[in-house]
Design a protein around this motif. Structure first.
Motif, PDB file in Angstrom:
ATOM      1  N   PRO A 185       0.805  -1.187  -0.163  1.00 23.82           N
ATOM      2  CA  PRO A 185       0.145   0.038   0.098  1.00 23.82           C
ATOM      3  C   PRO A 185       0.831   1.226   0.001  1.00 23.82           C
ATOM      4  O   PRO A 185       2.108   1.204   0.404  1.00 23.82           O
ATOM      5  N   ASP A 186       0.397   2.255  -0.532  1.00 22.44           N
ATOM      6  CA  ASP A 186       1.142   3.516  -0.393  1.00 22.44           C
ATOM      7  C   ASP A 186       1.335   4.053   0.952  1.00 22.44           C
ATOM      8  O   ASP A 186       2.298   4.809   1.343  1.00 22.44           O
ATOM      9  N   GLN A 187       0.561   3.842   1.761  1.00 18.02           N
ATOM     10  CA  GLN A 187       0.556   4.229   3.186  1.00 18.02           C
ATOM     11  C   GLN A 187      -0.137   3.058   4.154  1.00 18.02           C
ATOM     12  O   GLN A 187      -1.026   2.677   3.443  1.00 18.02           O
ATOM     13  N   GLU A 204      -7.865  -5.649  -1.807  1.00 19.04           N
ATOM     14  CA  GLU A 204      -6.842  -4.992  -2.862  1.00 19.04           C
ATOM     15  C   GLU A 204      -5.471  -5.565  -3.037  1.00 19.04           C
ATOM     16  O   GLU A 204      -4.696  -5.239  -3.859  1.00 19.04           O
ATOM     17  N   MET A 205      -5.469  -6.717  -2.107  1.00 17.87           N
ATOM     18  CA  MET A 205      -4.317  -7.635  -2.217  1.00 17.87           C
ATOM     19  C   MET A 205      -3.003  -6.772  -1.518  1.00 17.87           C
ATOM     20  O   MET A 205      -1.848  -6.841  -1.996  1.00 17.87           O
ATOM     21  N   HIS A 206      -3.379  -5.956  -0.596  1.00 15.73           N
ATOM     22  CA  HIS A 206      -2.331  -5.242   0.337  1.00 15.73           C
ATOM     23  C   HIS A 206      -2.146  -5.890   1.562  1.00 15.73           C
ATOM     24  O   HIS A 206      -3.311  -6.543   2.075  1.00 15.73           O
ATOM     25  N   PRO A 207      -1.012  -6.431   2.209  1.00 15.41           N
ATOM     26  CA  PRO A 207      -0.796  -6.654   3.710  1.00 15.41           C
ATOM     27  C   PRO A 207      -1.966  -5.686   4.407  1.00 15.41           C
ATOM     28  O   PRO A 207      -1.861  -4.543   4.265  1.00 15.41           O
ATOM     29  N   MET A 230       7.116  -3.480   6.046  1.00 12.35           N
ATOM     30  CA  MET A 230       7.129  -3.089   4.860  1.00 12.35           C
ATOM     31  C   MET A 230       8.022  -1.817   4.510  1.00 12.35           C
ATOM     32  O   MET A 230       7.888  -0.786   5.226  1.00 12.35           O
ATOM     33  N   GLY A 231       8.702  -1.973   3.373  1.00  8.96           N
ATOM     34  CA  GLY A 231       9.823  -0.927   3.060  1.00  8.96           C
ATOM     35  C   GLY A 231      11.043  -1.025   3.877  1.00  8.96           C
ATOM     36  O   GLY A 231      12.142  -0.984   3.128  1.00  8.96           O
TER      37      GLY A 231
END
Length: 496
Positions: free
Chosen positions: A232-234, A304-307, A369-370
């Protein structure tokens, strides 16, 4: 396993050598009779009991008219009875297994699967949408002229949520399928229950191939598009307290258990639709691998297939625990199908997780993440990078099995494998009369009480009402013990 603890108590190998088949058969029959007559509730079982039955519990304390589905409860005991029957050929143990199967039939929900528990009193059963009671519910809910109920008060709908958490529905159905086959598919309530559950699970499978943690109805496919996992973006570092039950879930091996279940269903019922379901789940695993530079898996994903967040101590993150189970599932998918696509994600994932091994050799349960930084929680559930103040009820660090997985991968990567036809039966090898088996069987007989029970000190656990070290009857110990005796009996007869 309690057998290992018991085994060290036997005085000598001579005791093991002196155990006769007749003695083992007597102890086995006595143990099962005691359990059926004194522990069972209409064929169902909990997890453990105070020896005087003053307290009973599954994952939480329970009443005398409640059975537990979540292992090591009812399905585990039923599977042990069936193991004993298959080892000894004695019909009494098949009937014990059938009795337990019928308890599960009575606990099946209209949504197709099972909740953690089954209630047997009529009043408690009204709170659940049990399939067996569906024909009675209309009559039970009719008002009479003398009805004094407040009709303005809204009645809470009966519980109808199938859970795939903690191997609950999967264990129940695995046992029902096995005994359905053992009974020649001729026991109508058991056969219909198994097929109804399987169809419900097929219906609940998302278009992408995953399953939710829980469901009460089939999903709307338009709300769950097929897409690859992405970051995700955030994301919020504060727990959002949202309903996560519909998320695509790896947590507690949900999808691994479902893949195994579907392959077993295909074998037992000779129906390719179950194999296709297992392969669709495998395709979901491929889509769920997150992109470089973090090519691992999350515990759960939103549509949305985001964690995504689940419980307040399960943030959106890469997981070092469930991802190891995911890789083992990919190996099993390759073994059953021979399709190389199921091996392809493993090298990238192994390299990624090897790079995140903690100083003590373990893996973190969660990697950010990141940044790939290990994530932890404080005892008041604040997300942190520090492991100084973690809650003790949950494993925020996990065993590192990456080397073992890598070895299993290496065995397969250069093979020309057409897919295995090896049966998935629970007892595919005749037991051998080893010294270890003799010792175990003798220890089991030695530990048995005169009334047929096996009593042990209760272990301390969260939410237990049975005091630590109090005399306790444990269903897992019982199941282990009767299978040990049956293996000894079968091995002794085969060695003659």
């Amino acid at each position: 396993m309690i057998i290992a603890l018991i085994a060290v108590m036997i005085p000598s190998t001579a005791t093991a050598d002196d155990l006769s088949v007749d003695e083992a058969q007597h102890a086995l029959r006595r143990g099962v009779e005691y359990f059926r007559d004194h522990v069972s509730i209409e064929g169902g079982y909990l997890w453990r009991y105070a020896a005087d039955f003053s307290e009973r519990e599954g994952e939480v304390p329970a009443s005398a008219t409640t059975a537990w589905v979540q292992p090591p409860g009812t399905p585990s005991v039923g599977a042990a009875y069936l193991d004993v029957y298959e080892l000894t050929g004695e019909e009494y143990y098949l009937e014990a297994a059938r009795e337990t199967a019928l308890a599960l039939v009575r606990g099946q929900l209209q949504s197709g699967g099972w909740d953690y528990r089954i209630e047997f009193t009529p009043e408690d059963r009204k709170k659940h949408a049990y399939r067996a009671d569906a024909n009675q519910s209309d009559d039970q809910d009719k008002s009479t002229p003398d009805d004094t109920r407040d009709k303005k008060k809204k009645k809470r709908p009966p519980r109808n949520t199938t859970t795939l958490d903690d191997n609950t529905t999967q264990a129940a159905l695995r046992f029902l399928m096995r005994i359905d086959r053992a009974l020649g598919f001729q026991d109508q309530p058991i056969h219909e229950s198994a097929l109804f559950a399987l169809q419900s699970l097929l219906d609940a499978q998302y278009p992408i191939g995953a399953w939710p943690q829980r469901f009460s109805a089939a999903p709307d496919p338009d709300k769950f598009p097929v897409k690859s996992a992405s970051f995700p973006d955030q994301w919020s570092r504060t727990y959002p307290a949202i309903d996560y039950r519909s998320y695509y879930t790896f947590n507690d091996n949900t999808i691994a258990d479902m893949v195994d279940l579907m392959f077993r269903a295909a074998e037992i019922y000779d129906d390719p639709q179950y194999t296709a379901s297992a392969e669709r789940a495998g395709d979901f695993i491929l889509l769920a691998q997150l992109p470089e530079p973090q090519p691992g898996w999350a515990q759960q994903y939103d549509a949305e297939m985001h964690p995504a967040w689940a419980r307040k101590f399960e943030p959106p993150a890469l997981t070092g625990a469930e991802s190891q189970g995911v890789m083992r599932t990919l190996l099993r998918l390759y073994d059953r199908t021979g399709k190389a696509k199921f091996l392809q994600p493993i090298p990238r994932a192994l390299a990624y997780y090897q790079s995140g091994v903690l100083p003590d050799g373990r893996l973190a349960r969660f990697y950010e993440m990141g940044t790939n930084t290990p994530l932890y929680f404080t005892k008041d559930y604040q997300l942190t990078y520090s492991d100084d103040d973690m809650p003790t009820h949950y494993g925020f660090k996990t065993r590192n099995n990456l080397d073992a997985i890598a070895k299993e991968y290496d065995k397969r990567k250069n093979s020309d494998h057409p897919g295995s036809a090896k049966p998935l039966t629970e007892l595919n090898k005749a037991p051998r009369l080893s010294a270890k088996l003799k010792q175990r069987a003798a220890a089991v007989v030695d530990a048995q009480q005169e009334n047929g029970a096996w009593i042990e000190p209760a272990r301390q656990r969260n939410r237990s009402h049975i005091p630590a070290n109090a005399p306790c009857i444990n269903c897992q110990t019982f199941s282990d013990n009767i299978v040990t005796l049956a293996r000894y009996i079968a091995a002794s007869k085969n060695s003659r």
